[in-house]
Design a protein around this motif. Structure first.
Motif, PDB file in Angstrom:
ATOM      1  N   LYS A   1       0.842  -1.180   0.000  1.00 65.64           N
ATOM      2  CA  LYS A   1       0.000   0.000   0.000  1.00 65.64           C
ATOM      3  C   LYS A   1       0.887   1.243   0.000  1.00 65.64           C
ATOM      4  O   LYS A   1       1.981   1.251   0.529  1.00 65.64           O
ATOM      5  N   GLY A   2       0.355   2.279  -0.560  1.00 69.22           N
ATOM      6  CA  GLY A   2       1.145   3.500  -0.628  1.00 69.22           C
ATOM      7  C   GLY A   2       1.734   3.732  -1.998  1.00 69.22           C
ATOM      8  O   GLY A   2       2.570   4.587  -2.178  1.00 69.22           O
ATOM      9  N   ALA A   3       1.303   2.914  -2.980  1.00 73.37           N
ATOM     10  CA  ALA A   3       1.724   3.185  -4.346  1.00 73.37           C
ATOM     11  C   ALA A   3       1.201   4.559  -4.748  1.00 73.37           C
ATOM     12  O   ALA A   3       0.230   5.067  -4.178  1.00 73.37           O
ATOM     13  N   ASP A   4       1.794   5.118  -5.768  1.00 72.70           N
ATOM     14  CA  ASP A   4       1.470   6.477  -6.185  1.00 72.70           C
ATOM     15  C   ASP A   4       1.790   7.483  -5.075  1.00 72.70           C
ATOM     16  O   ASP A   4       1.088   8.466  -4.900  1.00 72.70           O
ATOM     17  N   SER A   5       2.813   7.196  -4.312  1.00 72.88           N
ATOM     18  CA  SER A   5       3.219   8.098  -3.234  1.00 72.88           C
ATOM     19  C   SER A   5       4.618   8.609  -3.520  1.00 72.88           C
ATOM     20  O   SER A   5       5.370   8.038  -4.295  1.00 72.88           O
ATOM     21  N   VAL A   6       4.958   9.715  -2.868  1.00 72.98           N
ATOM     22  CA  VAL A   6       6.281  10.317  -3.013  1.00 72.98           C
ATOM     23  C   VAL A   6       6.928  10.365  -1.631  1.00 72.98           C
ATOM     24  O   VAL A   6       6.355  10.900  -0.679  1.00 72.98           O
ATOM     25  N   ARG A   7       8.114   9.777  -1.536  1.00 73.53           N
ATOM     26  CA  ARG A   7       8.871   9.810  -0.287  1.00 73.53           C
ATOM     27  C   ARG A   7      10.152  10.602  -0.521  1.00 73.53           C
ATOM     28  O   ARG A   7      10.872  10.349  -1.478  1.00 73.53           O
ATOM     29  N   MET A   8      10.412  11.546   0.370  1.00 74.26           N
ATOM     30  CA  MET A   8      11.577  12.402   0.217  1.00 74.26           C
ATOM     31  C   MET A   8      12.574  12.138   1.333  1.00 74.26           C
ATOM     32  O   MET A   8      12.189  11.970   2.494  1.00 74.26           O
ATOM     33  N   SER A   9      13.852  12.116   0.973  1.00 77.99           N
ATOM     34  CA  SER A   9      14.909  11.949   1.956  1.00 77.99           C
ATOM     35  C   SER A   9      15.906  13.091   1.803  1.00 77.99           C
ATOM     36  O   SER A   9      15.883  13.836   0.836  1.00 77.99           O
ATOM     37  N   GLY A  10      16.798  13.207   2.767  1.00 74.17           N
ATOM     38  CA  GLY A  10      17.672  14.365   2.855  1.00 74.17           C
ATOM     39  C   GLY A  10      17.179  15.229   4.000  1.00 74.17           C
ATOM     40  O   GLY A  10      16.629  14.727   4.987  1.00 74.17           O
ATOM     41  N   LEU A  11      17.291  16.524   3.857  1.00 73.41           N
ATOM     42  CA  LEU A  11      16.784  17.436   4.877  1.00 73.41           C
ATOM     43  C   LEU A  11      15.887  18.496   4.243  1.00 73.41           C
ATOM     44  O   LEU A  11      16.147  19.705   4.322  1.00 73.41           O
ATOM     45  N   PRO A  12      14.794  18.082   3.565  1.00 72.46           N
ATOM     46  CA  PRO A  12      13.890  19.074   2.971  1.00 72.46           C
ATOM     47  C   PRO A  12      13.065  19.771   4.047  1.00 72.46           C
ATOM     48  O   PRO A  12      12.646  19.152   5.022  1.00 72.46           O
ATOM     49  N   ASP A  13      12.824  21.078   3.862  1.00 70.92           N
ATOM     50  CA  ASP A  13      11.963  21.778   4.804  1.00 70.92           C
ATOM     51  C   ASP A  13      10.507  21.636   4.366  1.00 70.92           C
ATOM     52  O   ASP A  13      10.197  20.927   3.402  1.00 70.92           O
ATOM     53  N   SER A  14       9.603  22.306   5.052  1.00 70.83           N
ATOM     54  CA  SER A  14       8.181  22.141   4.763  1.00 70.83           C
ATOM     55  C   SER A  14       7.826  22.632   3.365  1.00 70.83           C
ATOM     56  O   SER A  14       6.957  22.057   2.699  1.00 70.83           O
TER      57      SER A  14
END
Length: 513
Positions: free
Chosen positions: A31-44
């Protein structure tokens, strides 16, 4: 699984950091397909970019991948802030999904915010960001149209400025052409105000010249109409023009405030002048705020003049925030995951009325003695201890105003003396193997060292002030710096007793008895 990466730049205070945007697109059985996961240190703001990217792609007749998407901003230890990475994020995802030819973006830096309609929108800090991109070897920049003129200031960089995402995608497929942006000269700005406009006030004019020659801070006290603001506004006209390196540095700070967005752009050649209102907040004065931490008026006045009018009307806590930057020449803002620094080497010019009612003639004052005693001390003693020159301006006599011809010296003439004095100081200090260029930069211990210590008979007036505790140890050192500047203007090899006495009196704001 598809993978792609593109290049953008992140601003951390006044420092530009090259950032690689990586994307991996893959099918997921969970579950969670069509999702975007971000890594690093992105702000809001960066985390919200996926909403802007989805909408921009939909309104540009493009499909967002119906798969799982992983995005990484590298180096992962660098905080990624602001919306400048929007365009890079969108194109990286499309390239990873193999809907765009990633090879067309080789050696290209992407720097623009995406509107929900797919338009490319301006971002602050374009100039320093692209200078850093060029330094890392990137030779093409894609920016928003409103940043095009500013981006064109960067040499050896091909700048493209498509109006929207659809146009850019068509160019990537070779379906349309984008003409490189050429640098066009901005129309000449208005001439700097001239000191010849100031009637009377010879003492204040002399103090202004000394402040410019040595980089000293000053306070002017006088009734309304005495010329305090006129004098402060003309201080940049007697400062030397910015060198090429200084022009890039100062213009980059103004770029971070978006001051060239949508209009012509040119490197600033003259010392900047900032005049914040007395209602200005601490964040607006020294920098800070939530999210993207931008420069305040103090940093925007770097290598120029910060004018604080009606100083006693300012909140004390706001003015006191200037104390540390005036000593170090930079603003330091610390957050949980970042330490931001902005250069802030300024000449501070304060102005104040003698009392709250501010009469034109002293006999017309309606203030009580208590009100008079407590008005100027609203400026804290620690801040006042950093002010080298204190000048009392009398009301301008009618004869000076009504005279048909002004005999006041022009800024051009005064600027020549200032330049000679600065050259003498720089030659002296660099010739001694030191890094200082202005007398105000010299540490007190150096001036009290055997090599530069003045004889007791020369420094007698300032020694007496220190012994009687009329000045602090910091004030003692600042009087010595002031004396060296006065000596340079008078073309003395070293300060004599007259120079030191003049410096002492300027420090006190009155003639020594």
């Amino acid at each position: 699984m598809g993978y792609a990466r593109t290049n953008t730049v992140c601003m951390i205070g006044a420092t530009a950091v090259a950032v690689t945007v990586e994307a991996s697109v893959f099918k997921s059985s969970s579950k969670g397909a069509d999702s975007v996961r971000m890594s690093g240190l992105p702000d809001s703001v960066v985390n919200q970019a996926q909403t802007r990217v989805r909408s921009a792609m939909a309104n540009s007749a493009m499909r967002f991948p119906d798969k799982s998407v992983s995005v990484n901003f590298g180096p992962a230890s660098v905080p990624t802030t602001g919306s400048a990475a929007d365009l890079a994020l969108a194109l990286t995802i499309m390239c990873a999904d193999e809907t765009l030819p990633v090879e067309r973006l080789e050696g290209t830096v992407l720097l623009a915010e995406l509107g929900l309609d797919g338009s490319l929108r301006a971002v602050p800090g374009t100039l320093p960001a692209l200078i850093e991109a060029g330094r890392t070897g990137l030779r093409t920049a894609i920016v928003a149209p409103d940043n095009a003129a500013e981006a064109a200031l960067v040499e050896d960089l091909t700048v493209l400025a498509p109006k929207d995402l659809a146009t850019l995608v068509a160019w990537l497929f070779g379906q349309t052409t984008l003409e490189p942006v050429t640098r066009s000269a901005a129309p000449p700005g208005p001439p700097l105000p001239d000191l010849a406009d100031v009637r009377g006030q010879p003492g204040a004019r002399r103090a202004l010249e000394i402040a410019a020659a040595g980089g000293h801070h000053m306070l002017m006290v006088g009734p309304p109409g005495a010329g305090k603001t006129m004098l402060a506004e003309r201080l940049p006209s007697i400062l030397p023009p910015l060198t090429d390196a200084e022009a890039v540095e100062v213009t980059s700070l103004h770029s971070l405030r978006g001051r060239f967005t949508g209009g012509p752009a040119e490197l600033l050649q003259h010392a900047p002048f900032e005049e914040p209102h007395h209602s200005t907040t601490m964040q607006a004065l020294v920098g800070g705020g939530h999210g993207n931490i931008g420069p305040g008026s103090l940093a925007l006045a770097h290598r120029g003049v910060l004018f604080i009018d009606e100083a006693p009307e300012w909140r004390r806590t706001v003015l006191d925030a200037l104390r540390q930057p005036l000593e170090s020449g930079e603003v330091r803002i610390r957050r949980a995951n970042a330490s931001i620094r902005y250069p802030a080497n300024v000449i501070l010019a304060l102005a104040a009325n003698p009392c709250p009612c501010a009469p034109n003639k002293p006999q017309d004052c309606t203030c009580t003695p208590q009100m008079k005693r407590t008005y100027l001390p609203r400026i804290s003693r620690p801040l006042m201890d950093r002010i080298d020159l204190r000048v009392n301006l009398p009301a301008v006599p009618p004869s000076a105003i009504l005279a048909e011809v002004s005999e006041a010296e022009s800024s051009e003439s005064v600027a020549k003396r200032v330049a000679r004095a600065r050259e003498a100081a720089a030659s002296r200090w660099t010739g001694a193997g030191e890094r200082w260029r202005l007398n105000s930069d010299v540490p007190g211990p150096a001036l009290r060292s055997p090599r530069w210590r003045l004889p007791p008979e020369v420094r007698g007036s300032v020694d007496e002030l220190l012994m009687k505790e009329r000045i602090t140890a910091r004030g003692y050192d600042r009087v010595l710096k002031l004396a060296w500047t006065i000596a340079d203007l008078r073309e003395h090899e070293r300060p004599n007793a007259e120079d030191v006495t003049a410096a002492s009196e300027l420090r006190l704001g009155y003639t020594m008895s």
